[in-house]
Design an enzyme around this catalytic site. Structure first.
Site, PDB file in Angstrom:
ATOM      1  N   GLY A  38      -0.294  -3.755   2.871  1.00 50.36           N
ATOM      2  CA  GLY A  38      -0.761  -5.047   3.377  1.00 50.36           C
ATOM      3  C   GLY A  38      -0.345  -6.140   2.423  1.00 50.36           C
ATOM      4  O   GLY A  38      -0.622  -6.077   1.224  1.00 50.36           O
ATOM      5  N   ALA A  39       0.341  -7.160   2.935  1.00 52.60           N
ATOM      6  CA  ALA A  39       0.980  -8.157   2.079  1.00 52.60           C
ATOM      7  C   ALA A  39       0.020  -8.801   1.085  1.00 52.60           C
ATOM      8  O   ALA A  39       0.286  -8.862  -0.118  1.00 52.60           O
ATOM      9  CB  ALA A  39       1.649  -9.233   2.947  1.00 52.60           C
ATOM     10  N   GLU A  40      -1.102  -9.305   1.584  1.00 49.79           N
ATOM     11  CA  GLU A  40      -2.034 -10.000   0.693  1.00 49.79           C
ATOM     12  C   GLU A  40      -2.695  -9.047  -0.293  1.00 49.79           C
ATOM     13  O   GLU A  40      -2.993  -9.419  -1.433  1.00 49.79           O
ATOM     14  CB  GLU A  40      -3.101 -10.746   1.510  1.00 49.79           C
ATOM     15  CG  GLU A  40      -2.555 -11.907   2.323  1.00 49.79           C
ATOM     16  CD  GLU A  40      -2.036 -11.484   3.683  1.00 49.79           C
ATOM     17  OE1 GLU A  40      -1.659 -12.362   4.483  1.00 49.79           O
ATOM     18  OE2 GLU A  40      -2.002 -10.260   3.964  1.00 49.79           O
ATOM     19  N   ASN A  42      -1.248  -6.322  -1.511  1.00 49.38           N
ATOM     20  CA  ASN A  42      -0.220  -6.070  -2.526  1.00 49.38           C
ATOM     21  C   ASN A  42      -0.178  -7.197  -3.548  1.00 49.38           C
ATOM     22  O   ASN A  42      -0.053  -6.968  -4.763  1.00 49.38           O
ATOM     23  CB  ASN A  42       1.158  -5.945  -1.872  1.00 49.38           C
ATOM     24  CG  ASN A  42       1.285  -4.751  -0.961  1.00 49.38           C
ATOM     25  OD1 ASN A  42       0.574  -3.757  -1.108  1.00 49.38           O
ATOM     26  ND2 ASN A  42       2.193  -4.834  -0.002  1.00 49.38           N
ATOM     27  N   TYR A 113       0.552   1.123  13.293  1.00 51.58           N
ATOM     28  CA  TYR A 113      -0.523   1.562  14.183  1.00 51.58           C
ATOM     29  C   TYR A 113      -1.748   0.709  13.823  1.00 51.58           C
ATOM     30  O   TYR A 113      -2.696   1.167  13.194  1.00 51.58           O
ATOM     31  CB  TYR A 113      -0.795   3.056  13.989  1.00 51.58           C
ATOM     32  CG  TYR A 113       0.419   3.902  14.281  1.00 51.58           C
ATOM     33  CD1 TYR A 113       0.652   4.406  15.556  1.00 51.58           C
ATOM     34  CD2 TYR A 113       1.369   4.158  13.288  1.00 51.58           C
ATOM     35  CE1 TYR A 113       1.784   5.156  15.842  1.00 51.58           C
ATOM     36  CE2 TYR A 113       2.504   4.903  13.555  1.00 51.58           C
ATOM     37  CZ  TYR A 113       2.709   5.399  14.831  1.00 51.58           C
ATOM     38  OH  TYR A 113       3.844   6.143  15.106  1.00 51.58           O
ATOM     39  N   ARG A 180       7.149 -11.711  10.750  1.00 51.35           N
ATOM     40  CA  ARG A 180       7.159 -10.392  11.385  1.00 51.35           C
ATOM     41  C   ARG A 180       7.479 -10.588  12.867  1.00 51.35           C
ATOM     42  O   ARG A 180       6.584 -10.779  13.690  1.00 51.35           O
ATOM     43  CB  ARG A 180       5.812  -9.702  11.212  1.00 51.35           C
ATOM     44  CG  ARG A 180       5.429  -9.413   9.765  1.00 51.35           C
ATOM     45  CD  ARG A 180       6.333  -8.367   9.149  1.00 51.35           C
ATOM     46  NE  ARG A 180       5.865  -7.983   7.828  1.00 51.35           N
ATOM     47  CZ  ARG A 180       6.273  -8.558   6.697  1.00 51.35           C
ATOM     48  NH1 ARG A 180       7.142  -9.568   6.745  1.00 51.35           N
ATOM     49  NH2 ARG A 180       5.821  -8.139   5.530  1.00 51.35           N
ATOM     50  N   GLY A 267       8.507  -8.595  -2.482  1.00 54.07           N
ATOM     51  CA  GLY A 267       8.200 -10.011  -2.296  1.00 54.07           C
ATOM     52  C   GLY A 267       6.743 -10.331  -2.569  1.00 54.07           C
ATOM     53  O   GLY A 267       6.418 -11.390  -3.118  1.00 54.07           O
ATOM     54  N   ASP A 268       5.846  -9.406  -2.212  1.00 53.54           N
ATOM     55  CA  ASP A 268       4.423  -9.605  -2.491  1.00 53.54           C
ATOM     56  C   ASP A 268       4.169  -9.594  -3.991  1.00 53.54           C
ATOM     57  O   ASP A 268       3.392 -10.408  -4.512  1.00 53.54           O
ATOM     58  CB  ASP A 268       3.595  -8.513  -1.817  1.00 53.54           C
ATOM     59  CG  ASP A 268       3.845  -8.419  -0.322  1.00 53.54           C
ATOM     60  OD1 ASP A 268       4.090  -9.467   0.314  1.00 53.54           O
ATOM     61  OD2 ASP A 268       3.804  -7.293   0.208  1.00 53.54           O
TER      62      ASP A 268
END
Length: 307
Positions: A38-40, A42, A113, A180, A267-268
């Site tokens: 999960g980006a945030e 990370n 998923y 995305r 990137g995160d």
């Protein structure tokens, strides 16, 4: 952590990633390792690894995967008091498919998923909870991304609330474009307008060149700065390096030449390193240097976050 300590708050979706033990087609992979994604989330771990007090506001299911995720946050020194537990909806997950490359690295493809997950039910009520309100009141920085408003209408409303009535007056607001396309299919024009609005209201704006080209119509850093003069900081990245702006100041840096295993999550980590530099009062070049150093830790494994 003491209540008087300023902290960074990351708002967005957390997921479990199932990562195969060996590269190859999913149908041939028998063993998978679970990992936080999960980006945030990370970015939160990257911030904590740089010595910044960090917390997450999000939602997980009342299931084993949700408990694993919150335990992982705590294990990395990230506060999880702002993570709500949904008694009905499950924790989202994705499966990573690894394809070997001739240079010894691997390319990762993500199979999601997440429909109907606990995080898809993020809403303005999430930010208004006592735990989230207490975290936002202490925040020196709030970080989110363009993934959150794509999850659901209620999640988009939550992010709008974060940029409006729930925005901490004393905090920097950071926004990573994180385009995305699969989440916005058939709604690309709406997405471009919505994400551009968030970008203009941010204090710190991150985007990769490909994402900026897809959403904003240009990948040129100077053209992007002219189009988005509002954020104090603008950071444009590509695999070779980054260009960053602090007001009219401009700095450019090259990526560090280190072995690459897999790039998902880099990137995160880069965003976390840059934000840690800003919070520490580093120069623009110094913040970029810290960003590159932390990003190298994310590309050293098939996990999405730094150790």
């Amino acid at each position: 952590m003491p209540e008087s300590t300023p902290l960074a708050v990351c708002f967005g979706e957390g997921m479990v990633a199932l990562v195969p033990a060996t590269a190859g087609a999913l149908e041939s992979c028998r063993t998978f390792e679970r990992s936080l994604a999960g980006a945030e989330w990370n970015t939160a771990i990257a911030l904590a690894s740089a010595g910044v007090d960090t917390a997450v506001i999000s939602r997980v299911g009342d299931d084993g995967f949700g408990r694993f995720l919150t335990a992982e946050l705590r294990g990395h020194g990230v506060e999880d008091s702002g993570v709500e537990v949904d008694q009905d909806a499950p924790t989202g997950l994705y499966v990573k498919e690894l394809s070997p490359r001739p240079d010894g690295a691997v390319d990762g493809t993500m199979h999601y998923y997440r429909a109907g997950s606990a995080a898809a039910a993020l809403s303005p009520h999430t930010l208004a909870s006592p735990a989230a309100s207490a975290l936002l009141a202490r925040a020196a920085l709030v970080h989110t991304s363009g993934i959150t408003p794509a999850l659901s209408d209620s999640a988009a409303a939550a992010q709008e609330s974060l940029f409006a009535d729930r925005r901490p007056a004393a905090a920097l607001l950071s926004f990573d474009l994180n385009w995305r396309p699969a989440l916005w299919r058939g709604k690309e024009a709406h997405a471009a307008e919505l994400l551009s609005g968030f970008a203009r209201r941010a204090d710190v704006l991150f985007c990769t060149r490909p994402d900026a080209e897809a959403v904003f119509g240009t990948s040129d850093p100077d053209a992007l700065r002219a189009r988005f003069p509002e954020p104090r900081f603008l950071v444009v990245t590509d695999p070779g390096g980054a260009v960053a702006f602090d007001g009219r100041e401009r700095a450019q840096s090259d990526a560090l030449d280190v072995p690459v295993v897999e790039t998902i999550g880099a990137g995160d980590a880069f965003a976390g390193g840059f934000l840690a530099g800003v919070l520490a009062g580093l120069s623009l070049s110094g913040s970029l240097a810290r960003a590159h150093r932390i990003a190298t830790r994310a590309i050293a494994s098939t996990r999405d976050h730094v150790d």
